[in-house]
Scaffold this motif. Structure first.
Motif, short mmCIF file in Angstrom:
data_model
loop_
_atom_site.label_atom_id
_atom_site.label_comp_id
_atom_site.label_asym_id
_atom_site.label_seq_id
_atom_site.Cartn_x
_atom_site.Cartn_y
_atom_site.Cartn_z
N MET A 110 16.01 35.75 66.14
CA MET A 110 16.24 37.04 65.51
C MET A 110 16.56 36.86 64.02
O MET A 110 17.37 36.03 63.66
N MET A 111 15.90 37.65 63.20
CA MET A 111 16.22 37.70 61.77
C MET A 111 17.14 38.90 61.58
O MET A 111 16.94 39.94 62.22
N THR A 112 18.13 38.77 60.71
CA THR A 112 19.09 39.86 60.53
C THR A 112 19.24 40.25 59.07
O THR A 112 19.02 39.46 58.16
N GLU A 113 19.62 41.50 58.90
CA GLU A 113 19.96 42.06 57.59
C GLU A 113 21.31 42.75 57.78
O GLU A 113 21.51 43.51 58.72
N THR A 114 22.25 42.48 56.87
CA THR A 114 23.59 43.04 56.98
C THR A 114 23.87 43.96 55.80
O THR A 114 23.54 43.63 54.66
N PHE A 115 24.49 45.10 56.10
CA PHE A 115 24.90 46.06 55.08
C PHE A 115 26.37 46.37 55.28
O PHE A 115 26.82 46.51 56.42
N SER A 116 27.12 46.50 54.19
CA SER A 116 28.55 46.81 54.27
C SER A 116 28.92 47.86 53.23
O SER A 116 28.32 47.93 52.16
N THR A 117 29.92 48.68 53.57
CA THR A 117 30.45 49.68 52.65
C THR A 117 31.96 49.77 52.86
O THR A 117 32.50 49.21 53.81
N GLN A 118 32.63 50.49 51.98
CA GLN A 118 34.06 50.73 52.12
C GLN A 118 34.32 51.97 52.97
O GLN A 118 35.40 52.14 53.51
N ILE B 213 20.35 47.42 66.36
CA ILE B 213 21.32 47.92 65.38
C ILE B 213 22.70 47.85 66.01
O ILE B 213 22.92 48.39 67.10
N VAL B 214 23.63 47.17 65.31
CA VAL B 214 25.01 47.06 65.80
C VAL B 214 25.95 47.39 64.64
O VAL B 214 25.84 46.80 63.55
N TYR B 215 26.87 48.32 64.90
CA TYR B 215 27.86 48.72 63.90
C TYR B 215 29.18 48.00 64.16
O TYR B 215 29.57 47.82 65.32
N TYR B 216 29.86 47.63 63.07
CA TYR B 216 31.16 46.97 63.14
C TYR B 216 32.15 47.71 62.25
O TYR B 216 31.75 48.26 61.22
N GLY B 217 33.42 47.70 62.63
CA GLY B 217 34.41 48.35 61.81
C GLY B 217 35.83 47.99 62.22
O GLY B 217 36.05 47.31 63.21
N LYS C 84 30.30 48.19 58.57
CA LYS C 84 29.27 47.15 58.49
C LYS C 84 28.23 47.43 59.57
O LYS C 84 28.55 47.88 60.67
N VAL C 85 26.97 47.16 59.25
CA VAL C 85 25.89 47.27 60.23
C VAL C 85 25.02 46.03 60.11
O VAL C 85 24.75 45.55 59.00
N ILE C 86 24.64 45.50 61.26
CA ILE C 86 23.70 44.39 61.29
C ILE C 86 22.43 44.89 61.98
O ILE C 86 22.48 45.38 63.10
N VAL C 87 21.32 44.77 61.27
CA VAL C 87 20.01 45.17 61.80
C VAL C 87 19.25 43.89 62.10
O VAL C 87 19.02 43.08 61.20
N GLY C 88 18.92 43.71 63.36
CA GLY C 88 18.20 42.51 63.78
C GLY C 88 16.74 42.81 64.07
O GLY C 88 16.40 43.89 64.54
#
Length: 93
Positions: free
Chosen positions: A51-59, A26-30, A38-42
């Motif tokens: 590695m397969m990844t799933e990305t989530f983003s919010t305001q 789990i890596v958070y970006y901002g 933003k968070v990328i879950v690998g």
């Protein structure tokens, strides 16, 4: 599941350290260190595997988003991950 419970479950998994594969990372970006948007879950099934990844983003701060944190718990549970790693710092976008 409420936000605090989700965060505690994630922290508990991270605290265990590396226990083998499958691995969730789990890596958070901002825009800055105090806000992650933003968070990328690998997911890595085995050593040397891609590695397969799933990305989530919010305001807003994604670490305070109940839906996203609960989704991360579901990913960990459903993948059968033996290890979970998380970068404590928010990486710059």
């Amino acid at each position: 599941m409420n936000l605090e419970k989700s965060q505690k479950r994630i922290a508990k998994q991270v605290k265990k350290g590396f226990q083998g594969y499958p691995l969730i990372s789990i890596v958070y970006y901002g825009p800055n260190e105090s806000m992650a948007t933003k968070v990328i879950v690998g997911f890595t099934a085995e050593e040397g595997a891609e590695m397969m990844t799933e990305t989530f983003s919010t305001q807003t701060d994604i670490r305070e988003d109940t839906v996203v944190q609960t989704t991360i718990i579901k990913i960990i549970d459903r993948s059968g991950a033996k290890s979970v790693t998380m970068d404590e710092r928010v990486q710059p976008l």
